[in-house]
Design a protein around this motif. Structure first.
Motif, PDB file in Angstrom:
ATOM      1  N   PHE A 195     -28.264  -5.727 -22.547  1.00  0.00           N
ATOM      2  CA  PHE A 195     -28.749  -5.259 -21.404  1.00  0.00           C
ATOM      3  C   PHE A 195     -28.210  -2.964 -21.775  1.00  0.00           C
ATOM      4  CE2 PHE A 195     -28.682  -8.781 -19.684  1.00  0.00           C
ATOM      5  CZ  PHE A 195     -29.753  -9.044 -19.243  1.00  0.00           C
ATOM      6  N   THR A 196     -27.161  -3.240 -22.267  1.00  0.00           N
ATOM      7  CA  THR A 196     -27.123  -1.677 -22.268  1.00  0.00           C
ATOM      8  C   THR A 196     -27.242  -1.309 -23.263  1.00  0.00           C
ATOM      9  OG1 THR A 196     -25.103  -1.916 -21.534  1.00  0.00           O
ATOM     10  CG2 THR A 196     -24.540  -0.195 -23.158  1.00  0.00           C
ATOM     11  N   THR A 197     -27.620  -2.152 -25.102  1.00  0.00           N
ATOM     12  CA  THR A 197     -28.511  -1.162 -25.406  1.00  0.00           C
ATOM     13  C   THR A 197     -29.617  -1.322 -25.587  1.00  0.00           C
ATOM     14  OG1 THR A 197     -26.874  -1.840 -27.549  1.00  0.00           O
ATOM     15  CG2 THR A 197     -28.993  -1.355 -28.152  1.00  0.00           C
ATOM     16  N   ALA A 198     -30.385  -1.864 -24.731  1.00  0.00           N
ATOM     17  CA  ALA A 198     -32.204  -1.618 -24.699  1.00  0.00           C
ATOM     18  C   ALA A 198     -31.842  -1.150 -23.558  1.00  0.00           C
ATOM     19  CB  ALA A 198     -32.541  -2.840 -23.789  1.00  0.00           C
ATOM     20  N   ASN A 199     -31.342  -0.535 -22.689  1.00  0.00           N
ATOM     21  CA  ASN A 199     -31.325   0.525 -21.790  1.00  0.00           C
ATOM     22  C   ASN A 199     -31.029   2.012 -22.217  1.00  0.00           C
ATOM     23  OD1 ASN A 199     -31.048   2.032 -18.810  1.00  0.00           O
ATOM     24  ND2 ASN A 199     -28.935   2.579 -19.400  1.00  0.00           N
ATOM     25  N   ARG A 200     -29.763   1.827 -23.141  1.00  0.00           N
ATOM     26  CA  ARG A 200     -30.202   3.635 -23.922  1.00  0.00           C
ATOM     27  C   ARG A 200     -30.880   3.779 -25.226  1.00  0.00           C
ATOM     28  NH1 ARG A 200     -23.146   2.592 -25.434  1.00  0.00           N
ATOM     29  NH2 ARG A 200     -23.071   2.619 -23.678  1.00  0.00           N
ATOM     30  N   VAL A 202     -34.424   2.816 -24.030  1.00  0.00           N
ATOM     31  CA  VAL A 202     -35.420   2.937 -23.772  1.00  0.00           C
ATOM     32  C   VAL A 202     -35.450   5.295 -23.151  1.00  0.00           C
ATOM     33  CG1 VAL A 202     -35.893   3.369 -21.419  1.00  0.00           C
ATOM     34  CG2 VAL A 202     -35.916   0.702 -22.637  1.00  0.00           C
ATOM     35  N   ASN A 203     -34.237   5.074 -22.768  1.00  0.00           N
ATOM     36  CA  ASN A 203     -33.688   6.951 -22.818  1.00  0.00           C
ATOM     37  C   ASN A 203     -33.811   7.209 -24.070  1.00  0.00           C
ATOM     38  OD1 ASN A 203     -32.835   5.616 -19.792  1.00  0.00           O
ATOM     39  ND2 ASN A 203     -30.856   5.639 -20.178  1.00  0.00           N
ATOM     40  N   ARG A 215     -40.246   1.429 -21.886  1.00  0.00           N
ATOM     41  CA  ARG A 215     -39.816   0.561 -20.772  1.00  0.00           C
ATOM     42  C   ARG A 215     -39.373  -0.906 -20.790  1.00  0.00           C
ATOM     43  NH1 ARG A 215     -42.982  -3.003 -16.834  1.00  0.00           N
ATOM     44  NH2 ARG A 215     -44.569  -3.346 -18.106  1.00  0.00           N
ATOM     45  N   ALA A 216     -38.185  -1.193 -20.630  1.00  0.00           N
ATOM     46  CA  ALA A 216     -37.060  -2.363 -20.936  1.00  0.00           C
ATOM     47  C   ALA A 216     -37.933  -3.511 -20.078  1.00  0.00           C
ATOM     48  CB  ALA A 216     -36.049  -2.254 -20.813  1.00  0.00           C
ATOM     49  N   GLY A 219     -33.122  -7.537 -21.656  1.00  0.00           N
ATOM     50  CA  GLY A 219     -32.186  -7.785 -22.956  1.00  0.00           C
ATOM     51  C   GLY A 219     -32.806  -7.042 -23.832  1.00  0.00           C
ATOM     52  N   ILE A 222     -38.590  -4.165 -25.766  1.00  0.00           N
ATOM     53  CA  ILE A 222     -38.646  -2.732 -24.949  1.00  0.00           C
ATOM     54  C   ILE A 222     -40.367  -2.801 -25.438  1.00  0.00           C
ATOM     55  CG2 ILE A 222     -38.054  -0.651 -24.865  1.00  0.00           C
ATOM     56  CD1 ILE A 222     -35.560  -1.376 -26.681  1.00  0.00           C
TER      57      ILE A 222
END
Length: 365
Positions: A195-200, A202-203, A215-216, A219, A222
């Motif tokens: 989840f952390t890598t997916a969020n980073r 996307v950002n 957008r994700a 986990g 994307i």
């Protein structure tokens, strides 16, 4: 065991925390994938090292079917047993965006009792996909990287003789439909769910390509909005895959291969203070032959007897205090102090995990 030897056994897999990686190293585009192909064929021209009809009857059957298709009539009941033919399985990989006429490498593996495929020629054979359709045709000379010789009951061999390759030996005959240019969105799939890598990711995409571009969904997957024009979409993907992302820190992991005794741990492994007692118990049995010789007039016979010597020894063990380790080098140094072999360390690490002193996931393969 010396520190040097154990350091080799504990192979260091360094994955820096928050290492900057490109998106192409972290994810793949959904639909852009390779597909395995498989086939069955015959290798001919072997120097007497092919299949035997008694052990591999399917080879003679396949050879007869091939000859019939070529117009050669085989008399009923005739048993084909050529020593220069071998039945083989064929494997290849159909890469994404393959086009007709493209050459593929083919791996040829014996499925009978052939001793060697060296010097053989693969006859034209179809390669099929999971749907049963023919996607390529394979034919060509088999390249074997091994060598061997046998004479007078002695045999020597280097590498594997029953597996070879036909470089560029297959030609693509059917294309897979590509879905890269369909729809207004693309799907990126992370190689490892996080989840952390997916969020980073996307950002990073939104920062580089504009807000609301990505957008994700979970986990791993994307969703990315991309141009629908094929040329513009390729340019978009070229920029996208080269965006740098700070990947999430890896989870502590220890991988144990119980068959080889290999132990691999990554940089995130930590240990809490603990005490370990380690000792070895060995049993040695020696059998010494002895000759029993009777007196000259006793009428007895000379006999060979066995004298067995059995000894049991136990290495002195002591309780070793293992301090907490804040880095991989300290973990390796602490385990070195135990003086255990790699096979012993497998049991020690499992016990440390149960005791709660090993802060890592254990994977036994």
């Amino acid at each position: 065991m010396s520190r040097f030897v154990l350091a080799l056994c504990l192979a260091l897999v360094v994955v820096p925390s928050f290492a900057s990686q490109r998106i192409k190293e972290l994810a793949s585009v959904a639909g852009v994938r390779s597909n395995p192909l498989i086939g069955y064929g015959l290798v001919v021209g072997l120097d007497g090292s092919g299949d035997k009809a008694s052990a591999s009857p399917f080879t003679g059957q396949a050879l007869g079917n091939m000859l019939n298709q070529l117009g050669v009539q085989i008399p009923p009941g005739l048993k084909l047993d050529p020593k220069n033919v071998a039945a083989v399985s064929l494997t290849a990989t159909l890469p994404p965006f393959s086009r007709r006429g493209q050459a593929l490498d083919v791996t040829v593996s014996s499925i009978g009792d052939a001793k060697s495929l060296r010097g053989g020629t693969l006859l034209m054979s179809p390669l099929k996909g999971i749907d049963g359709q023919i996607y390529a045709l394979a034919q060509g000379n088999v390249v074997v990287g091994g060598a061997g010789a046998a004479s007078g009951g002695s045999k020597t061999q280097i590498n594997q003789l029953s597996v070879g390759r036909v470089p560029g030996g297959a030609t693509v005959e059917r294309e897979l439909p590509a879905s890269l240019g369909m729809g207004e969105v693309l799907a990126l799939q992370l190689l490892e769910s996080d989840f952390t890598t997916a969020n980073r990711v996307v950002n990073a995409i939104n920062r580089e390509m504009g807000s609301q571009t990505a957008r994700a969904l979970d986990g791993r997957q994307i969703e990315v909005r991309a141009p629908q024009d094929s040329n513009a979409r390729i340019q978009f993907l070229s920029r996208l895959e080269n965006i740098a992302v700070d990947a999430a820190e890896v989870s502590p992991l220890v991988i144990i291969n119980a068959r080889t005794g290999s132990i691999v741990m990554n940089k995130a492994v930590r240990i809490d203070p603990c005490a370990i007692a380690h000792g070895n118990l060995s049993v040695t049995v020696n059998s010494t032959p002895a000759v029993s010789q009777p007196n000259a007039l006793s009428g007895g016979k000379t006999a060979v007897t066995k004298k067995a010597d059995i000894s049991v020894s136990a290495d002195g063990s002591k309780v070793v205090n293992i301090p907490g380790g804040a880095s991989l080098s300290e973990v390796v140094g602490a385990l070195n102090s135990v003086g255990a072999t790699p096979q012993d360390l497998i049991s020690i690490l499992q016990a440390m995990k149960v005791a709660g002193s090993l802060k890592a996931e254990l994977q036994i393969i």
